[in-house]
Design a protein around this motif. Structure first.
Motif, PDB file in Angstrom:
ATOM      1  N   TRP A  35      -2.587  -6.976  -7.557  1.00 25.80           N
ATOM      2  CA  TRP A  35      -1.867  -6.527  -6.486  1.00 25.80           C
ATOM      3  C   TRP A  35      -1.098  -5.102  -7.325  1.00 25.80           C
ATOM      4  N   TRP A  56      -0.598   2.740   4.008  1.00 26.81           N
ATOM      5  CA  TRP A  56      -1.252   1.759   2.896  1.00 26.81           C
ATOM      6  C   TRP A  56      -0.192   1.237   2.002  1.00 26.81           C
ATOM      7  N   ILE A  59       1.301  -1.427   3.992  1.00 28.10           N
ATOM      8  CA  ILE A  59       0.201  -2.830   4.200  1.00 28.10           C
ATOM      9  C   ILE A  59       0.281  -3.495   2.853  1.00 28.10           C
ATOM     10  N   VAL A  60       0.058  -2.771   1.728  1.00 24.91           N
ATOM     11  CA  VAL A  60      -0.259  -3.530   0.323  1.00 24.91           C
ATOM     12  C   VAL A  60       1.132  -4.156  -0.077  1.00 24.91           C
ATOM     13  N   THR A  63       1.740  -7.482   2.760  1.00 24.14           N
ATOM     14  CA  THR A  63       0.915  -8.388   2.844  1.00 24.14           C
ATOM     15  C   THR A  63       0.377  -8.835   1.698  1.00 24.14           C
ATOM     16  N   GLY A  67      -3.248  -7.558   1.328  1.00 26.45           N
ATOM     17  CA  GLY A  67      -3.515  -6.249   1.668  1.00 26.45           C
ATOM     18  C   GLY A  67      -4.109  -5.284   0.708  1.00 26.45           C
ATOM     19  N   TYR A  71      -7.137  -2.977   0.800  1.00 29.39           N
ATOM     20  CA  TYR A  71      -7.323  -1.472   0.537  1.00 29.39           C
ATOM     21  C   TYR A  71      -8.395  -1.743  -0.579  1.00 29.39           C
TER      22      TYR A  71
END
Length: 86
Positions: A35, A56, A59-60, A63, A67, A71
């Protein structure tokens, strides 16, 4: 005799739960490192539009590992494959 069997079974169960706990800890650490790597890649990457970068990052961050996987498979992996073909 029965006490020895019960002790062996209990020892086996405790060992099994310890190994499961250890495996989950390793998976958690690997997921966290993945992550962080994906989040760093998003932050450093040049996108065509600044809004894509912000999207992005959200999102990362929001989530987490899911995420980061999205990605990786939508942005990072296709780019790697395109660079290898050249």
């Amino acid at each position: 005799m029965a006490g020895e069997v019960a002790g062996t079974v209990i020892g086996g169960v405790i060992f099994f739960f310890f190994m499961m706990w250890f495996a989950m800890m390793i998976i958690g650490i690997i997921s966290f490192v993945f992550w962080i790597i994906m989040l760093t890649d998003v932050i450093q990457r040049k996108f065509k539009q600044e809004n894509d970068k912000i999207l992005w990052i959200l999102i990362v961050v929001l989530t987490n590992v899911i995420g980061a996987l999205i990605y990786y498979f939508m942005i990072r992996r296709p780019e790697k494959m395109n660079n290898q073909k050249k």
